[in-house]
Design a protein around this motif. Structure first.
Motif, PDB file in Angstrom:
ATOM      1  N   ASN A  21      -0.043  -5.692 -37.090  1.00  0.00           N
ATOM      2  CA  ASN A  21      -0.258  -6.191 -35.730  1.00  0.00           C
ATOM      3  C   ASN A  21      -0.863  -5.094 -34.868  1.00  0.00           C
ATOM      4  O   ASN A  21      -0.454  -3.921 -34.953  1.00  0.00           O
ATOM      5  CB  ASN A  21       1.054  -6.663 -35.105  1.00  0.00           C
ATOM      6  N   LYS A  68      -2.555 -10.456 -34.379  1.00  0.00           N
ATOM      7  CA  LYS A  68      -1.521 -10.537 -35.400  1.00  0.00           C
ATOM      8  C   LYS A  68      -2.082 -10.635 -36.813  1.00  0.00           C
ATOM      9  O   LYS A  68      -3.142 -11.203 -37.048  1.00  0.00           O
ATOM     10  CB  LYS A  68      -0.626 -11.751 -35.127  1.00  0.00           C
ATOM     11  N   ASP A 106       1.150  -0.962 -38.060  1.00  0.00           N
ATOM     12  CA  ASP A 106       1.236  -1.576 -36.745  1.00  0.00           C
ATOM     13  C   ASP A 106       0.859  -0.548 -35.684  1.00  0.00           C
ATOM     14  O   ASP A 106       1.251   0.629 -35.767  1.00  0.00           O
ATOM     15  CB  ASP A 106       2.659  -2.073 -36.474  1.00  0.00           C
TER      16      ASP A 106
END
Length: 380
Positions: A21, A68, A106
């Motif tokens: 993400n 995402k 991430d």
């Protein structure tokens, strides 16, 4: 021990498919703070008003968006207020390079928007098309789509003083090919490139540039239905080139009409529709320049390539991708290249520029290589 080994094997098998993400947090916006802000990038085909990627209020004067489940790789993006006329820029109004992030985990990044392009008076762009470029028609009819389109034509310098016939290259996004005045992100300089190369090599070609349809570009260059971007119109668009535009050009100008002398080329969605064209009409198009094709939007094209069986011609296909494009660009292109490599009759080139991005700048730099190769495999 067996359980530990099993876990290790599972991690090894699925680790390369990890999804991450990207959280983009805008902490300061120079002006128009209350307007909607979107992020456009190579993860959504540079759609400047994608509701899925609209920033949401995340605190006082703070807006954020989460991209995402993306695989590891390089991601380029810019912020807009719904169109590229309203794209972010530097504090002095100058264009900025794409923001680029190398994603391996991430990520959360705090960013500032220093200015918007529409806050600065647009300096008139220069008309840069060479004398060999003319606007053939400002409203050429596309019967299949009930639309009209501007058509450009580049004629070699020798055209006016000879009786020769010439190969023809059909190119999409005509606004961006010859003239900086009409190009949104800088022109390709196709005319200057050909003026120089044709003088050196003696290999001359007519180029027909077809303007894109603006907000219809995504559907006109897509040969397959896609729920995200609307009903396809690519089949009708290519049929227009094959059944209306090409016959008109062949009648009005001195052209070599057969497939070995008829080419098609484009970038991004234009690369996608060019590949579709040569697979669908190998008896019409004998060569193609496929720059950074948006294969992710049309996976059906892989099946079409598997079934592709050119019998009467040897299509020449030039593939180009940049290593700094989306995480899937190079892999998708290699997959298509490998499929077509099995066709013994195809002439193929695959070019991967490790630093190349999804931009006119890099496609323009490589265009002379494509043209030189294409002319080397085209019959005299």
């Amino acid at each position: 021990m067996k359980n530990v080994l099993l876990i290790f094997l599972l991690l090894l098998a699925f680790g390369t498919n990890a999804q991450y993400n990207i959280r983009l947090v805008v902490t300061n916006v120079a002006t128009k703070q209350n307007e909607d802000i979107y992020v456009a990038g190579n993860f959504n085909n540079w759609n400047p008003q994608d509701e899925k990627y609209k920033l949401k209020v995340s605190g006082p004067n703070i807006k954020a968006v989460v991209i995402k489940d993306v695989p590891a790789g390089n991601y380029a993006f810019k912020f807009t207020r719904g169109s590229f006329d309203k794209v972010e820029c530097a504090a002095d109004g100058k264009d900025i390079e794409d923001r680029v992030m190398d994603i391996q985990a991430d990520v959360s990044a705090e960013l500032k928007i220093e200015g918007w392009k529409d806050d600065y008076p647009q300096r008139p762009k220069r008309y840069t098309a060479s004398p060999n470029v003319k606007i053939m028609d400002t409203a050429f009819q596309i019967p299949q789509l009930n639309r009209k389109r501007r058509i450009w034509i580049y004629l070699p310098k020798s055209y006016a003083v000879s009786s020769k016939t010439y190969p023809v290259m059909y190119m999409h996004d005509g606004q961006n090919l010859f003239n900086d005045q009409t190009a949104a992100f800088g022109e390709w300089g196709v005319d200057e490139c050909l003026d120089s190369l044709q003088q050196k090599t003696g290999k001359e070609t007519i180029v027909v540039g077809i303007d894109n349809g603006g907000d219809k570009r995504m559907t006109e260059y897509n040969p397959y239905d896609n729920t995200q971007f609307g009903k396809e119109e690519g089949k009708e668009y290519i049929e227009f080139i094959v059944k209306y535009l090409k016959p008109y050009i062949d009648t009005k100008y001195r052209t070599k009409k057969s497939a070995p002398y008829t080419f098609i080329a484009g970038s991004s969605m234009g690369g996608l529709i060019s590949l579709y064209a040569i697979i669908q009409y190998p008896e019409v198009f004998g060569g193609a320049g496929i720059y950074s094709p948006s294969l992710w939007i049309a996976p059906q094209l892989y099946d079409a390539a598997i079934k592709f069986n050119p019998l009467t011609v040897q299509p020449a296909i030039y593939f180009y991708a940049g290593g700094s494009e989306s995480s899937t660009m190079v892999g998708d292109l290699k997959k298509m290249y490998d499929i077509l490599q099995q066709k013994k009759s195809c002439k193929l080139v695959e070019v991967i520029n490790p630093l190349g991005q999804h931009s006119e700048k890099y496609w323009r730099q490589d265009f002379p290589n494509f043209y030189s190769w294409l002319m080397s495999v085209t019959p005299n």
